[in-house]
Design a protein around this motif. Sequence first.
Motif, PDB file in Angstrom:
ATOM      1  N   GLY A  88       0.794  -1.228   0.000  1.00 26.85           N
ATOM      2  CA  GLY A  88       0.000   0.000   0.000  1.00 26.85           C
ATOM      3  C   GLY A  88       0.826   1.278   0.000  1.00 26.85           C
ATOM      4  O   GLY A  88       0.593   2.186  -0.805  1.00 26.85           O
ATOM      5  N   GLU A  89       1.806   1.343   0.886  1.00 27.87           N
ATOM      6  CA  GLU A  89       2.611   2.562   0.962  1.00 27.87           C
ATOM      7  C   GLU A  89       3.305   2.849  -0.368  1.00 27.87           C
ATOM      8  O   GLU A  89       3.324   3.985  -0.842  1.00 27.87           O
ATOM      9  N   LYS A  90       3.856   1.819  -0.978  1.00 29.70           N
ATOM     10  CA  LYS A  90       4.568   2.011  -2.238  1.00 29.70           C
ATOM     11  C   LYS A  90       3.620   2.508  -3.327  1.00 29.70           C
ATOM     12  O   LYS A  90       3.923   3.454  -4.058  1.00 29.70           O
ATOM     13  N   MET A  91       2.435   1.888  -3.427  1.00 31.38           N
ATOM     14  CA  MET A  91       1.475   2.319  -4.448  1.00 31.38           C
ATOM     15  C   MET A  91       1.084   3.779  -4.234  1.00 31.38           C
ATOM     16  O   MET A  91       0.983   4.553  -5.179  1.00 31.38           O
ATOM     17  N   PHE A  92       0.838   4.140  -2.977  1.00 33.42           N
ATOM     18  CA  PHE A  92       0.381   5.499  -2.690  1.00 33.42           C
ATOM     19  C   PHE A  92       1.492   6.512  -2.961  1.00 33.42           C
ATOM     20  O   PHE A  92       1.264   7.532  -3.622  1.00 33.42           O
ATOM     21  N   ASN A  93       2.688   6.218  -2.506  1.00 37.52           N
ATOM     22  CA  ASN A  93       3.781   7.168  -2.714  1.00 37.52           C
ATOM     23  C   ASN A  93       4.251   7.200  -4.173  1.00 37.52           C
ATOM     24  O   ASN A  93       4.691   8.249  -4.648  1.00 37.52           O
ATOM     25  N   ASP A  94       4.135   6.086  -4.885  1.00 44.38           N
ATOM     26  CA  ASP A  94       4.425   6.116  -6.327  1.00 44.38           C
ATOM     27  C   ASP A  94       3.473   7.082  -7.039  1.00 44.38           C
ATOM     28  O   ASP A  94       3.866   7.805  -7.941  1.00 44.38           O
ATOM     29  N   TRP A  95       2.226   7.066  -6.589  1.00 42.48           N
ATOM     30  CA  TRP A  95       1.240   7.971  -7.202  1.00 42.48           C
ATOM     31  C   TRP A  95       1.514   9.428  -6.810  1.00 42.48           C
ATOM     32  O   TRP A  95       1.411  10.339  -7.636  1.00 42.48           O
ATOM     33  N   LEU A  96       1.914   9.643  -5.562  1.00 44.12           N
ATOM     34  CA  LEU A  96       2.184  11.019  -5.084  1.00 44.12           C
ATOM     35  C   LEU A  96       3.398  11.650  -5.756  1.00 44.12           C
ATOM     36  O   LEU A  96       3.530  12.874  -5.800  1.00 44.12           O
ATOM     37  N   ARG A  97       4.310  10.791  -6.245  1.00 46.23           N
ATOM     38  CA  ARG A  97       5.594  11.291  -6.735  1.00 46.23           C
ATOM     39  C   ARG A  97       5.443  12.366  -7.801  1.00 46.23           C
ATOM     40  O   ARG A  97       6.238  13.305  -7.872  1.00 46.23           O
ATOM     41  N   GLN A  98       4.428  12.277  -8.645  1.00 41.11           N
ATOM     42  CA  GLN A  98       4.197  13.265  -9.709  1.00 41.11           C
ATOM     43  C   GLN A  98       4.017  14.679  -9.150  1.00 41.11           C
ATOM     44  O   GLN A  98       4.212  15.654  -9.858  1.00 41.11           O
ATOM     45  N   PHE A  99       3.640  14.780  -7.863  1.00 44.72           N
ATOM     46  CA  PHE A  99       3.438  16.100  -7.259  1.00 44.72           C
ATOM     47  C   PHE A  99       4.668  16.566  -6.482  1.00 44.72           C
ATOM     48  O   PHE A  99       4.658  17.631  -5.872  1.00 44.72           O
ATOM     49  N   GLY A 100       5.718  15.733  -6.460  1.00 42.95           N
ATOM     50  CA  GLY A 100       6.931  16.131  -5.751  1.00 42.95           C
ATOM     51  C   GLY A 100       6.793  16.082  -4.235  1.00 42.95           C
ATOM     52  O   GLY A 100       7.462  16.834  -3.521  1.00 42.95           O
ATOM     53  N   VAL A 101       5.917  15.188  -3.742  1.00 45.11           N
ATOM     54  CA  VAL A 101       5.742  15.033  -2.293  1.00 45.11           C
ATOM     55  C   VAL A 101       5.683  13.545  -1.951  1.00 45.11           C
ATOM     56  O   VAL A 101       5.519  12.702  -2.833  1.00 45.11           O
ATOM     57  N   GLN A 102       5.810  13.254  -0.659  1.00 44.24           N
ATOM     58  CA  GLN A 102       5.724  11.868  -0.192  1.00 44.24           C
ATOM     59  C   GLN A 102       5.139  11.873   1.208  1.00 44.24           C
ATOM     60  O   GLN A 102       5.214  12.876   1.925  1.00 44.24           O
TER      61      GLN A 102
END
Lengths: 370, 370
Positions: free
Chosen positions: A134-148
């Motif tokens: 879950g964490e990886k999927m969510f942070n992979d998606w967030l990466r486009q916004f330059g945040v984690q």
Amino acid sequence: MERRSFLSRAGAGAGVGAALVAAPAITKAALPAVRWRCQSGYPRALDVLFGTDEGVVNRIREATGGRFHITLHPAGEIVPVAQAAEVVIAGTLEAATMTPFWYVGLNPIWAFGAAVPFGMNTRQHNAWWEDGGGEKMFNDWLRQFGVQITMSGHTGVQMGGWFRREIGSVADVNGLKIRVSGLAGHIWRAAGAVPQMIAAADIFPALERGTIEAAEWVGPHDDERLGFHRVARFYYYPGFAEGGVAQGWLVNTRAWDALPGEYRSIFTAAVHEGVNKMLARYDARNEIALRRLIAGGTQIREFPRPILESFWGHAQAMFAEIGRANPDFKRLHDHYASFQRRAVAWSRIQENPYDDMIAHMMRRRPAAGT
Amino acid sequence: MERRSFLSRAGAGAGVGAALVAAPAITKAALPAVRWRCQSGYPRALDVLFGTDEGVVNRIREATGGRFHITLHPAGEIVPVAQAAEVVIAGTLEAATMTPFWYVGLNPIWAFGAAVPFGMNTRQHNAWWEDGGGEKMFNDWLRQFGVQITMSGHTGVQMGGWFRREIGSVADVNGLKIRVSGLAGHIWRAAGAVPQMIAAADIFPALERGTIEAAEWVGPHDDERLGFHRVARFYYYPGFAEGGVAQGWLVNTRAWDALPGEYRSIFTAAVHEGVNKMLARYDARNEIALRRLIAGGTQIREFPRPILESFWGHAQAMFAEIGRANPDFKRLHDHYASFQRRAVAWSRIQENPYDDMIAHMMRRRPAAGT
């Protein structure tokens, strides 16, 4: 052999005192001084939520001998809470703490960082997040916004909210003005209610004036501090849309990348340390607050099953509808729902029978010494 | 005003890049080099238990730029597990990880650091430990031995164990040779069984040879790795004596006092970080292992209620008997049992109805996308 050599060395007086090997004098100027600013998602009055954020900041300061210092501002002191995610994305603020589903208006995917209606409980969500991908999927998606995001806490199942009148059937929901957050608003709207998102500090006056007739926030400990029991009598459970709500530290990735490795490591450990502590505080303090609320006249009610069944149907329709327009949401939801189905099957063997057995025994005969 | 000045500074280009203020070059020789040795309570094969210990050691090394280094030895490499508490007390070893109830032979009070029969579940134990005064009571008692414990993990409710034949009634327990740990041994003995404590690596051969006829260890993920399903067919739940088993780092207080404040802070955060991770791993991996075990022919059985009611009675008699001889035990148990009674009442409103509701909904109609 290993044991023998260890014991003979120990016998020669080389015990724990010798563990501190010869080393140069302590110099505090070793790693660079770093200053961050973080806006908490919560007002100071909420000692568990704001207090856990404070604990993280203090731990980081202590662990770095004061060289990595994060100034923590209460909710709203820098920007309104509704804008906190955007200012971290913009890079004008290094970090903000939050319940990520506050930002479902930006994209419904933010819900997976906190809770989705009829979703996993705390243990299940934590397992999905930390070990189920879950964490990886969510942070992979967030990466486009330059945040984690780093998960920083859990509330457990939240209460379903405070109501000025009883909700006996689906018909009673029609026209109800209710404060809710996250994707739950869609469900209440589908059921005929008029949902709205209001920040913590503004809920009490709205409920007092009658601008809203019902409000959900967290649970007994926090809700009592915000005074809802003084303006609404009926307190419902369970929080069907909040089976285990995660909080997180949203961090700007450029700020993160500029940190020395030691500070990143300390930050991560300190934030994760808070997960456990937040949950412990809620579990210990909610029970105390609930007893006090009941003694003061609050009426506890369980949502009638037919209402929850109707809401469950609205939730499934909502997931399907959002998924058709938003393939990333569908991808995360499919993964989440599949994990949940398996996790629930395991809970029915592991945790639930144990809890039921203990409750049964306590009804038969109280434990000794109580 | 605060917000205005923040935004104007941010607008002037002083965003996240500027957070790294002018500072001297990084020098790794800032804090003293410290070397500790720790014996894990677990063999390497147990990836969650030993793996969480490894995670702590790695986190501490990373966070200190390699200057605080703990060498982690698998169970038995330095001393037999049964002696680990004593060598930390003697100061010949700085630290050992453990399930504290292994040492009830030294004093039954050690059980409160892990689990007591028919005790609190993981959430409840964690709340008692972290926010209900449990940790302080336990460490205040440990102080006389010059050691202290930091909780490092939780397994959740454990399984009740592997049995070569079915246990249908209290009569079937008579004469049963079973491997158990902690205070559960007293209960099995009171019920007519022949309990014994055996370290992890020795359980399989004993079960295979028939020296024992039943064994409890942890749960599906660990038990599968130790191969118990190959020599016993019936797998019982719930683990009535292990409703939420905590693990801990036992540390010699002289070694602790010799650490710089930064290292103490980093150690504490790193160990606490593991609590959450261990539970997540167990929750995710137990479900997978259980499905595999069932597919391979393992038969899942729930302990019959009359057996558990009888065992509950033995447990209450045991608590009373130990308490008469051991006032410190009675003091801790009274505190623990009182907290448990209140925590269970809250679980019956918070977690249990939510779990039951979700299970009900899933039986009616599977969630979308699954």
